[in-house]
Design a protein around this motif. Structure first.
Motif, mmCIF file in Angstrom:
data_model
loop_
_atom_site.group_PDB
_atom_site.id
_atom_site.type_symbol
_atom_site.label_atom_id
_atom_site.label_comp_id
_atom_site.label_asym_id
_atom_site.label_seq_id
_atom_site.Cartn_x
_atom_site.Cartn_y
_atom_site.Cartn_z
ATOM 1 N N ARG A 133 0.827 -1.213 0.000
ATOM 2 C CA ARG A 133 0.000 0.000 0.000
ATOM 3 C C ARG A 133 0.866 1.270 0.000
ATOM 4 O O ARG A 133 1.952 1.286 0.574
ATOM 5 N N SER A 134 0.307 2.314 -0.632
ATOM 6 C CA SER A 134 1.083 3.551 -0.703
ATOM 7 C C SER A 134 0.612 4.539 0.355
ATOM 8 O O SER A 134 -0.522 4.486 0.835
ATOM 9 N N LYS A 135 1.522 5.432 0.698
ATOM 10 C CA LYS A 135 1.188 6.573 1.571
ATOM 11 C C LYS A 135 0.620 7.665 0.670
ATOM 12 O O LYS A 135 1.156 7.910 -0.425
ATOM 13 N N ILE A 136 -0.425 8.302 1.134
ATOM 14 C CA ILE A 136 -1.106 9.304 0.301
ATOM 15 C C ILE A 136 -1.503 10.511 1.162
ATOM 16 O O ILE A 136 -2.028 10.337 2.266
ATOM 17 N N GLU A 152 -5.332 7.527 18.502
ATOM 18 C CA GLU A 152 -5.747 6.188 18.953
ATOM 19 C C GLU A 152 -7.118 5.819 18.368
ATOM 20 O O GLU A 152 -7.342 4.680 17.971
ATOM 21 N N GLN A 153 -8.021 6.804 18.326
ATOM 22 C CA GLN A 153 -9.339 6.518 17.731
ATOM 23 C C GLN A 153 -9.202 6.211 16.239
ATOM 24 O O GLN A 153 -9.878 5.325 15.717
ATOM 25 N N ALA A 154 -8.334 6.950 15.569
ATOM 26 C CA ALA A 154 -8.133 6.693 14.136
ATOM 27 C C ALA A 154 -7.542 5.295 13.947
ATOM 28 O O ALA A 154 -8.042 4.505 13.138
ATOM 29 N N GLN A 155 -6.507 4.990 14.721
ATOM 30 C CA GLN A 155 -5.878 3.671 14.584
ATOM 31 C C GLN A 155 -6.874 2.549 14.882
ATOM 32 O O GLN A 155 -6.941 1.547 14.160
ATOM 33 N N GLU A 156 -7.675 2.740 15.929
ATOM 34 C CA GLU A 156 -8.644 1.704 16.309
ATOM 35 C C GLU A 156 -9.611 1.440 15.151
ATOM 36 O O GLU A 156 -9.885 0.287 14.798
ATOM 37 N N MET A 157 -10.100 2.526 14.526
ATOM 38 C CA MET A 157 -11.050 2.344 13.428
ATOM 39 C C MET A 157 -10.351 1.767 12.190
ATOM 40 O O MET A 157 -10.904 0.890 11.517
ATOM 41 N N HIS A 158 -9.173 2.235 11.904
ATOM 42 C CA HIS A 158 -8.480 1.725 10.709
ATOM 43 C C HIS A 158 -8.185 0.227 10.864
ATOM 44 O O HIS A 158 -8.305 -0.541 9.902
ATOM 45 N N ALA A 159 -7.800 -0.177 12.069
ATOM 46 C CA ALA A 159 -7.538 -1.609 12.300
ATOM 47 C C ALA A 159 -8.840 -2.398 12.140
ATOM 48 O O ALA A 159 -8.859 -3.494 11.552
ATOM 49 N N PHE A 160 -9.939 -1.822 12.647
ATOM 50 C CA PHE A 160 -11.241 -2.478 12.502
ATOM 51 C C PHE A 160 -11.603 -2.629 11.022
ATOM 52 O O PHE A 160 -12.121 -3.665 10.592
ATOM 53 N N ILE A 161 -11.317 -1.586 10.238
ATOM 54 C CA ILE A 161 -11.631 -1.629 8.802
ATOM 55 C C ILE A 161 -10.845 -2.753 8.137
ATOM 56 O O ILE A 161 -11.392 -3.522 7.330
ATOM 57 N N ARG A 162 -9.579 -2.893 8.487
ATOM 58 C CA ARG A 162 -8.791 -3.985 7.872
ATOM 59 C C ARG A 162 -9.348 -5.354 8.285
ATOM 60 O O ARG A 162 -9.396 -6.282 7.477
ATOM 61 N N THR A 163 -9.790 -5.455 9.518
ATOM 62 C CA THR A 163 -10.373 -6.734 9.944
ATOM 63 C C THR A 163 -11.655 -7.024 9.160
ATOM 64 O O THR A 163 -11.890 -8.163 8.721
ATOM 65 N N ASN A 209 -4.581 -5.837 3.734
ATOM 66 C CA ASN A 209 -3.242 -5.322 4.043
ATOM 67 C C ASN A 209 -2.715 -4.375 2.995
ATOM 68 O O ASN A 209 -1.815 -3.591 3.268
ATOM 69 N N ASN A 210 -3.253 -4.460 1.799
ATOM 70 C CA ASN A 210 -2.693 -3.652 0.703
ATOM 71 C C ASN A 210 -3.478 -2.394 0.375
ATOM 72 O O ASN A 210 -2.978 -1.535 -0.362
ATOM 73 N N VAL A 211 -4.671 -2.255 0.946
ATOM 74 C CA VAL A 211 -5.438 -1.044 0.629
ATOM 75 C C VAL A 211 -4.938 0.109 1.513
ATOM 76 O O VAL A 211 -4.678 -0.066 2.708
ATOM 77 N N SER A 212 -4.783 1.277 0.904
ATOM 78 C CA SER A 212 -4.395 2.469 1.673
ATOM 79 C C SER A 212 -5.629 3.009 2.376
ATOM 80 O O SER A 212 -6.672 3.206 1.738
ATOM 81 N N ILE A 213 -5.494 3.274 3.675
ATOM 82 C CA ILE A 213 -6.609 3.853 4.428
ATOM 83 C C ILE A 213 -6.148 5.206 4.982
ATOM 84 O O ILE A 213 -5.247 5.274 5.821
ATOM 85 N N PHE A 261 -0.355 10.223 11.610
ATOM 86 C CA PHE A 261 0.302 9.425 10.560
ATOM 87 C C PHE A 261 1.259 8.382 11.139
ATOM 88 O O PHE A 261 1.713 7.505 10.408
ATOM 89 N N SER A 262 1.592 8.521 12.421
ATOM 90 C CA SER A 262 2.532 7.553 13.008
ATOM 91 C C SER A 262 1.855 6.212 13.275
ATOM 92 O O SER A 262 2.518 5.212 13.544
ATOM 93 N N LYS A 263 0.543 6.176 13.214
ATOM 94 C CA LYS A 263 -0.159 4.935 13.551
ATOM 95 C C LYS A 263 -0.046 3.919 12.408
ATOM 96 O O LYS A 263 -0.126 4.285 11.233
ATOM 97 N N PRO A 264 0.130 2.662 12.753
ATOM 98 C CA PRO A 264 0.482 1.673 11.722
ATOM 99 C C PRO A 264 -0.577 1.451 10.645
ATOM 100 O O PRO A 264 -0.230 1.099 9.520
ATOM 101 N N ASP A 265 -1.840 1.659 10.979
ATOM 102 C CA ASP A 265 -2.877 1.424 9.962
ATOM 103 C C ASP A 265 -3.356 2.703 9.282
ATOM 104 O O ASP A 265 -4.312 2.671 8.505
#
Ligand SMILES: O=C[C@H](O)COP(=O)(O)O
Length: 249
Positions: A2-5, A180-191, A203-207, A222-226
């Motif tokens: 996935r790319s950074k955008i 933390e809220q952003a990371q929590e939701m982004h991780a949920f989206i990947r799940t 794993n490959n879609v940019s969120i 932007f430091s959050k992994p997802d």
């Protein structure tokens, strides 16, 4: 991979003169970056923006399009019209389109399908309202928005999809979701995508995260992994702020 955008959604701002002035500043000051940098001016200035950025890596994308190929849809713009001026990426489903122009999940699913049929990239926006978060319904709302517009796509179509999670309560309000809220939701989206499509796609879609991203909070978000970048509104209208946000990625 996935790319950074970092994408700037200019919404209904910037006339032609202002568009050219802002793009001149952006292209002069833009740092070298591995991230994809995008701007979404209004339709009428897309051609001028393409021209102004012809020597730049900054991409010009559209804020919206209609789902029909052509026809009696006064005031609307088709995929072919965008492609005809060299614009191959389109934002679909922005909360302002949903709230002010009655765009339902059903309409958005048609738009996504129409854009993909023309091989365009789609930046699909979604996110819960404040009442949904207060009632602890935010995960269910986000999952249903994704399901209704995207989960019926073939896995192969996802290479053309960029996701932009934008909690409505954070858009233009100065109130940002915490990192933390952003990371929590982004991780949920990947799940959710893993369950509905597969892990590879998830794993490959940019969120991207959108909602009051500013130079002062971009580094942490932007430091959050997802979190793969941001969809920026107000701060994208100020060259130094947008550049600072690009530097934060
Ligand atoms: O498309 C961008 C988002 O709506 C975020 O806007 P904002 O950065 O002004 O909150």
């Amino acid at each position: 991979m996935r790319s950074k955008i970092v994408a700037g959604n200019w919404k209904m701002n910037m006339n032609l003169v202002e568009t050219e002035a802002l793009l001149a500043q952006l292209s002069a000051k833009m740092p070298d970056t591995k991230a994809e940098v995008m701007v979404a001016p209004t339709y009428v200035n897309l051609t001028a923006a393409k021209q102004a950025l012809k020597a730049s890596a900054i991409q010009v994308i559209a804020q919206n399009m209609h789902f029909a190929e052509s026809g009696a849809y006064t005031g609307e713009i088709s995929a072919d019209m965008l492609l005809g001026i060299g614009v191959d990426t389109v934002i679909i489903g922005h909360s302002e389109r949903r709230a002010y122009f009655g765009e339902t999940d059903e309409i958005l699913a048609k738009k996504v399908k129409a854009a993909l049929a023309k091989n365009m990239r789609v930046m699909f926006c979604f996110g819960e309202e404040l009442a949904d978060r207060k009632s602890d319904n935010h995960f269910a709302i986000v999952e249903s928005q994704l399901k209704n517009a995207l989960f019926n796509l073939e896995a192969s179509a996802w290479s053309k999809i960029i996701l932009a999670y934008e909690p409505v309560w954070a858009i233009g309000t100065g109130e940002t979701a915490s990192a933390e809220q952003a990371q929590e939701m982004h991780a949920f989206i990947r799940t959710s995508i893993t369950k509905a499509v597969n892990a590879d796609v998830a794993n490959n879609v940019s969120i991207l995260y959108g909602g009051s991203v500013k130079p002062g909070n971009a580094v942490e978000i932007f430091s959050k992994p997802d979190v793969d970048g941001g969809l920026i509104g107000g701060a994208a209208l100020v060259a130094d702020d947008f550049i600072a946000i690009v530097k934060a990625i």
